[in-house]
Design an enzyme around this catalytic site. Structure first.
Site, PDB file in Angstrom:
ATOM      1  N   SER A 290       0.780  -1.091   0.119  1.00 22.60           N
ATOM      2  CA  SER A 290       0.048   0.190  -0.207  1.00 22.60           C
ATOM      3  C   SER A 290       0.874   1.302  -0.113  1.00 22.60           C
ATOM      4  O   SER A 290       2.058   1.245   0.386  1.00 22.60           O
ATOM      5  CB  SER A 290      -0.837   0.001   1.259  1.00 22.60           C
ATOM      6  OG  SER A 290      -0.113   0.289   2.326  1.00 22.60           O
ATOM      7  N   ASP A 291       0.271   2.268  -0.659  1.00 26.25           N
ATOM      8  CA  ASP A 291       0.939   3.571  -0.344  1.00 26.25           C
ATOM      9  C   ASP A 291       0.766   3.960   1.084  1.00 26.25           C
ATOM     10  O   ASP A 291      -0.112   3.338   1.688  1.00 26.25           O
ATOM     11  CB  ASP A 291       0.544   4.649  -1.321  1.00 26.25           C
ATOM     12  CG  ASP A 291       1.284   5.814  -1.418  1.00 26.25           C
ATOM     13  OD1 ASP A 291       2.180   6.084  -0.512  1.00 26.25           O
ATOM     14  OD2 ASP A 291       1.040   6.729  -2.603  1.00 26.25           O
ATOM     15  N   TRP A 292       1.378   5.008   1.673  1.00 27.13           N
ATOM     16  CA  TRP A 292       1.340   5.060   3.244  1.00 27.13           C
ATOM     17  C   TRP A 292       0.072   5.683   3.572  1.00 27.13           C
ATOM     18  O   TRP A 292      -0.472   6.701   3.136  1.00 27.13           O
ATOM     19  CB  TRP A 292       2.617   6.065   3.406  1.00 27.13           C
ATOM     20  CG  TRP A 292       3.685   5.511   3.897  1.00 27.13           C
ATOM     21  CD1 TRP A 292       4.593   5.796   4.888  1.00 27.13           C
ATOM     22  CD2 TRP A 292       4.524   4.472   2.964  1.00 27.13           C
ATOM     23  NE1 TRP A 292       5.678   5.013   4.864  1.00 27.13           N
ATOM     24  CE2 TRP A 292       5.745   4.038   3.863  1.00 27.13           C
ATOM     25  CE3 TRP A 292       4.127   3.616   1.998  1.00 27.13           C
ATOM     26  CZ2 TRP A 292       6.627   3.098   3.227  1.00 27.13           C
ATOM     27  CZ3 TRP A 292       5.036   2.724   1.387  1.00 27.13           C
ATOM     28  CH2 TRP A 292       6.158   2.262   2.277  1.00 27.13           C
ATOM     29  N   SER A 293      -0.705   4.830   4.266  1.00 28.45           N
ATOM     30  CA  SER A 293      -2.041   5.144   4.767  1.00 28.45           C
ATOM     31  C   SER A 293      -3.100   5.257   3.646  1.00 28.45           C
ATOM     32  O   SER A 293      -4.196   5.771   3.849  1.00 28.45           O
ATOM     33  CB  SER A 293      -2.173   6.674   5.397  1.00 28.45           C
ATOM     34  OG  SER A 293      -1.149   6.484   6.457  1.00 28.45           O
ATOM     35  N   ALA A 294      -2.811   4.391   2.730  1.00 32.76           N
ATOM     36  CA  ALA A 294      -3.633   4.105   1.496  1.00 32.76           C
ATOM     37  C   ALA A 294      -4.606   2.732   1.603  1.00 32.76           C
ATOM     38  O   ALA A 294      -5.319   2.347   1.007  1.00 32.76           O
ATOM     39  CB  ALA A 294      -3.127   3.963   0.148  1.00 32.76           C
TER      40      ALA A 294
END
EC number: 3.2.1.21
Length: 873
Positions: A290-294
């Site tokens: 995941s992208d960061w906090s996605a």
């Protein structure tokens, strides 16, 4: 941990399973508002070059406990370890510290004694596969030497639908073929240095506005869901998925899913894009992070194909996670099948072995969170040991040489009426504009380069690195002029117009420097919330040009920018004798530019995007206001495949400078086009058929009692662990909705581990292998008709035929060196994919029966050679 994990997961999964169509009443394309479900998540099988790494991964994962597998899939939390993202460890099996993921696509973020490379857009401007590879290799070496396992780059998302999109400079070009080739070469270089490359941001991440709810709310927008990029199947395949297919075919180890929704399903839990397109159709063997906090759900994301949660916590430093303990619980209670977590771990370890991390790995020798030598082991909570966190390892090697070479090779000469190259005999040289000088706060004075002070050599956001030094244009030009016995006068205050006028009126040549910046949405500069507000020059740039041009009849304009800017007011002024686009050239900026200005390097770069007369020339505006109440803003990609030069061609609009344009200090001629069909009897298209093997499982799951927190463990506050507080799974999950019936939220077929049918367009990494069989050979003679040696970039475009196709699409290119008077026969081939269209009904690539043509020349609108293509089916 009371945060409704299963509730979120259930609601998310249910919306996919029930094929809910979200409100998109403002748009014309209602069918784009829905992302069809595709389950189960395909399991890796070690196809092709992945076989040995996959075998080794299976061997080690078979020895892991469930908690150890979960540890590999979940980050330990923001600022909990040295790197921007770091998984848990498996010390029992020799993985003594977690896998380290670190930004960025142009150098090591949050570090020191590292290089600052040219941006991706500059690599695209070189049109040079070798330089793309060498840059990737050099970056990989630096990341490896710092102890990084996973380089969070390169980027092909955004592709460049919007010329004012904030992060287009991190990628390459709005053309999928140009991007795909250079994307793949960069990946090969990184991974040949022993570091896992990450192809990002997958997919349709074309703007910064509304990419994250909290970020948007911070700017005053009342939305509750992130933006949805809504696209049709043909456009997805022929435009946005194209470079990711090249990345997968190149063997990329990781793919990062994006913040945005795709057809109203979040990018990191979208079963259509992750399970179907990436893993089933493209045959991706690595892991999805995941992208960061996605990461927006637990069960939903796991079943939809996410393999690694980064940075592990839901919000930075909140100590809560969709996975970690909750993923352990979900396997123990059967919500997530054991084979799915096994597949996550196998995919991660397969990428690990494929690039040789087991041989090259060293612990991270830097901290992302402090430049001090000593600090807390767990920075976010000031816990753990007070220890040495920065070893200050110099990893630059001799990379300044390739940085300088790429900087010069990416310097696009847009206009030249004889002013360049400079002779060195100029007595008085004016250097004018803030963009020529230094940032008064220092090259790294703005966090993540979030300002526009001094010369622009890198834009802003997480896609940045600290400069080890920055050679400004003013410094390099001054050194050159003084060494030639001349005089140089600089004014680098854009408000000092009268002083600029004085210098310009006395100068035999005036070099004017202007720029335009952008970046990631978490930083706003002068009201530009990541995305640019417009395409105008920054810092009073137009007034600077107007002033100098009105006082000097030999004015050379140098533009440092993230993408196209509006130049229609002044580009054809006769006093503007040359225009250069230098992009974002990195630490050797001034030196690279001077090499071109004084003819030590003959410019060969070609613009990787189109220069239009107005912002409206590019089509639909970037979405800057919510258009769906407080729900997800809806961005319908109604233009289809018609972006950048394809859009200009469709509108029959003449740009100022077309895609692929770039001048040289010499001239080139094109002749003798030859087109030859290759033996088609052995290259008939064969749709993939058959089915997979059943989903494999590795090792025993055990019981809840096996996964209690180890006795004597001193827990770190907010650290993400895989273990349980209790053998009572409901108590360990601490979720008020624990116990929902599976039928309420598990998509149909999501846990089915039986053999699955193969997709016709699948069959190997990158897609059906017969897509890449060469069908046509094309050759042309390129002649250097001038008096200076130099490189030329021949470009091959194809007209695919049909009433709704672009006039031409780029398919092949090269960069070849020619001495004065020298001729070379440039030969290339076209494969099936190059000549095919995506058939939505057949769900496969098809070469249509429409007549097709091949065009060869020096830009998208200078194509002197053309010929019909033979029929190949």
């Amino acid at each position: 941990m009371r945060f409704g994990w299963l509730e979120v997961a259930a609601l998310t999964a249910a919306s996919v399973a029930n094929a809910q169509v979200f409100d998109n009443s403002h748009g014309n394309n209602q069918e784009l508002a829905f992302s069809p479900p595709f389950y189960p998540s395909p399991w890796a099988d070690g196809q092709g070059e992945w076989a040995d790494a996959h075998r080794r991964a299976v061997e080690i994962v078979s020895q892991m406990t469930l908690a150890e597998k979960v540890n590999l899939t979940t980050g330990t939390g923001w600022e909990m370890d040295r790197c921007v993202g770091q998984t848990g460890s498996v010390p029992r099996l020799g993985i003594n510290w977690g896998l380290c993921g670190q930004d960025s696509p142009l150098g090591i973020r949050f570090s020191d004694l590292n290089s600052a490379f040219p941006a991706g857009t500059n690599v695209a401007a070189t049109w040079d596969k070798t330089l793309a590879y060498l840059r990737g290799k050099a970056m990989g070496e630096e990341f490896n030497d710092k102890g990084v396992d996973i380089l969070l780059g390169p980027a092909a998302g955004p592709l460049g639908k919007y010329p004012d999109g904030g992060r287009i400079w991190e990628g390459f070009s709005p053309d999928p073929a140009l991007t795909g080739v250079l994307f793949a070469e960069t990946i090969k270089g990184i991974q040949d240095a022993g570091v896992i490359a990450t192809a990002k941001h997958y997919i349709l991440n074309e703007q910064e506005h509304f990419r994250q709810v909290g970020e948007a709310q911070g700017y005053g927008y009342n939305i509750t869901e992130t933006i949805s990029s809504n696209v049709d199947d043909k456009t997805m395949h022929e435009l946005y998925l194209w470079p990711f297919a090249d990345a997968v075919r190149a063997g990329v180890g990781a793919v990062m899913c994006s913040y945005n929704q795709i057809n109203n399903s979040y990018g990191c839990q979208n079963s259509q894009t992750l399970n179907k397109l990436l893993k089933a159709e493209l045959g991706f063997q690595g892991f999805v992070m995941s992208d960061w906090s996605a990461h927006h759900s637990g069960v939903g994301a796991a079943l939809a194909g996410l393999d690694m949660s980064m940075p592990g916590d839901i919000s930075f430093d909140d100590g809560l996670s969709f996975w970690g303990t909750n993923l352990t619980v979900s396997v123990l209670n059967g919500t997530v099948p054991a084979w799915r977590v096994d597949d996550m771990a196998v995919r991660i370890m397969t990428a690990y072995y494929k690039v040789g991390r087991d041989r090259l790995r060293i612990p991270p020798n830097f901290s992302s969170w402090t430049r001090d030598e000593y600090g807390w082991e767990h920075s976010a909570v000031s816990e753990g040991a007070w220890t040495k966190v920065n070893d200050f390892v110099n990893v630059q090697r001799s990379h300044s040489q390739i940085i300088r070479e790429i900087g010069a090779a990416s310097t696009v000469l847009l206009k030249n009426t004889g002013a360049l190259p400079l002779t060195g005999k100029e007595v008085k040289v004016g250097v004018l504009g803030e963009d020529a000088g230094s940032n008064p706060w220092g090259a790294n004075g703005c966090p993540d380069r979030g300002c526009d002070n001094g010369t622009l050599a890198m834009a802003w956001g997480s896609g940045t690195a600290n400069f080890p030094y920055l050679v400004t244009p003013e410094q390099a030009i001054q050194r050159e002029v003084i060494s030639n016995g001349g005089n140089v006068f600089a004014v680098t205050d854009n408000g000092a117009l009268s002083q600029m006028a004085d210098v310009a009126s006395q100068s035999s040549v005036s070099l004017v420097f202007v720029n335009a910046d952008s970046g990631e949405g978490f930083i706003s500069v002068d009201g530009n919330e990541g995305d640019r507000k417009n395409l105008t020059l920054w810092k009073n740039g137009e007034a600077v040009i107007d002033t100098v041009v009105s006082h000097c009849n030999n004015t050379i304009v140098v533009i440092h920018s993230v993408g196209p800017v509006l130049i229609d007011r002044w580009y054809d002024n006769p006093n503007v004798t040359a225009i250069i686009w230098a992009g974002l050239p990195g630490q050797e900026s001034g030196n690279s530019l001077v090499d071109v200005l004084y003819g030590r390097v003959n410019p060969s770069a070609k613009t990787p995007f189109t220069w239009g007369k107005t912002r409206e020339s590019y089509g639909a505006p970037l979405l800057t206001e919510p258009n769906n109440g407080n729900g997800a803003p809806q961005d319908d990609f109604n233009e289809g495949v018609f972006i950048d030069y394809r859009h200009f061609d469709k509108r029959n609009e003449t740009p100022i400078y077309e895609f692929g344009h770039g001048l040289s200090y010499t001239t080139f001629g094109y002749s003798h086009l030859r087109v030859q069909a290759l033996n088609s009897s052995s290259s008939a298209y064969v749709p993939t058929s058959g089915e997979t093997k059943p989903a494999p499982t590795y090792g025993e799951i055990g019981s809840a009692a096996d996964y209690l927190y180890p006795e004597g463990l001193k827990r770190i506050t907010k650290f993400i662990y895989p273990w349980l507080n209790s053998t009572d799974l409901e108590d360990s999950s601490d979720d008020p909705n624990y116990g929902w019936q599976d039928s309420e939220y598990i998509p149909e077929g999501a846990r089915d581990g039986s053999p699955q049918p193969l997709l016709k367009a699948g069959g190997a990494p990158g897609g059906n292998p017969t897509l890449y069989q060469d069908l046509v050979r094309v050759s042309a003679t390129i002649t250097n008709t001038g008096n200076v040696a130099g490189y030329e970039v021949p470009q091959l475009y194809v007209s695919l035929g049909g009433p709704n196709e672009p006039r031409v699409v780029l398919r092949k290119f090269d960069r070849i060196f020619l001495a004065p008077g020298e001729q070379k026969v440039w030969t290339t081939t076209l494969n099936r994919r190059d000549l095919a269209n995506w058939d939505v009904e057949a769900q496969d690539w098809v070469i249509t029966k429409y007549p097709k043509k091949v065009h060869v020349g020096s830009s998208s609108r200078k194509l002197p050679l053309r010929a019909p293509l033979p029929r190949v089916y």
